[in-house]
Design a protein around this motif. Structure first.
Motif, short mmCIF file in Angstrom:
data_model
loop_
_atom_site.label_atom_id
_atom_site.label_comp_id
_atom_site.label_asym_id
_atom_site.label_seq_id
_atom_site.Cartn_x
_atom_site.Cartn_y
_atom_site.Cartn_z
N THR A 31 0.81 -1.21 0.00
CA THR A 31 0.00 0.00 0.00
C THR A 31 0.85 1.26 0.00
N ALA A 71 -7.36 -3.62 6.24
CA ALA A 71 -7.87 -2.27 6.02
C ALA A 71 -7.69 -1.40 7.27
N GLN A 75 -5.33 2.00 7.72
CA GLN A 75 -5.90 3.26 8.18
C GLN A 75 -5.12 3.81 9.38
N ASP A 86 -5.87 9.29 0.81
CA ASP A 86 -7.03 8.45 0.52
C ASP A 86 -6.54 7.03 0.25
N GLY A 88 -8.44 4.66 -0.93
CA GLY A 88 -9.31 4.01 -1.90
C GLY A 88 -10.39 3.17 -1.25
N HIS A 89 -10.61 1.97 -1.77
CA HIS A 89 -11.70 1.12 -1.29
C HIS A 89 -11.55 0.75 0.18
N ALA A 90 -10.34 0.69 0.70
CA ALA A 90 -10.13 0.35 2.11
C ALA A 90 -10.60 1.47 3.03
N ASP A 91 -10.92 2.60 2.45
CA ASP A 91 -11.24 3.80 3.21
C ASP A 91 -12.70 4.22 3.11
N ARG A 92 -13.43 3.67 2.23
CA ARG A 92 -14.75 4.20 1.88
C ARG A 92 -15.69 4.42 3.06
N LYS A 93 -15.69 3.52 4.03
CA LYS A 93 -16.69 3.60 5.09
C LYS A 93 -16.24 4.41 6.30
#
Length: 101
Positions: A31, A71, A75, A86, A88-93
């Motif tokens: 990452t 994830a 973070q 950002d 990406g998808h690991a961060d969306r929520k």
């Protein structure tokens, strides 16, 4: 130029957590890549499993209740080295950028 962040993963050899520690190191390297200065695996005993970033303890198995998923770990590390990044998808929520409005 400031030094790049360092990650230290201390794992219990008695509990055979080397593979888990190695997998987490791989996830962080995939990452953050060259944004990291190093990821170090440190063998320990007594059920230890800790992850620190720039000497900030970001995860401790006993304190935090087990092990982080990939994830969550990304973070936690991001929050230390680059809070505005950002993932990406690991961060969306969970990671919300501050709305200036």
């Amino acid at each position: 130029m400031s030094e790049k962040p360092t990650i230290r993963i201390t794992y219990c050899t008695q509990c055979q957590w080397l593979l888990r520690a190695g997998w987490m190191a791989q996830e962080l390297l995939s990452t953050f890549g060259t944004d990291l200065g190093e990821v170090t695996l440190v063998p320990g005993t007594g059920g230890i499993f800790t992850i620190s970033c720039n000497d900030v303890l970001v995860w401790e198995r006993k304190r935090d209740g087990g092990f982080p998923d990939a994830a969550k770990l990304k973070q936690l590390v991001r929050d230390v080295i680059d809070p505005d990044r950002d993932l990406g998808h690991a961060d969306r929520k969970t990671h919300k950028k501050t709305d200036p409005a």
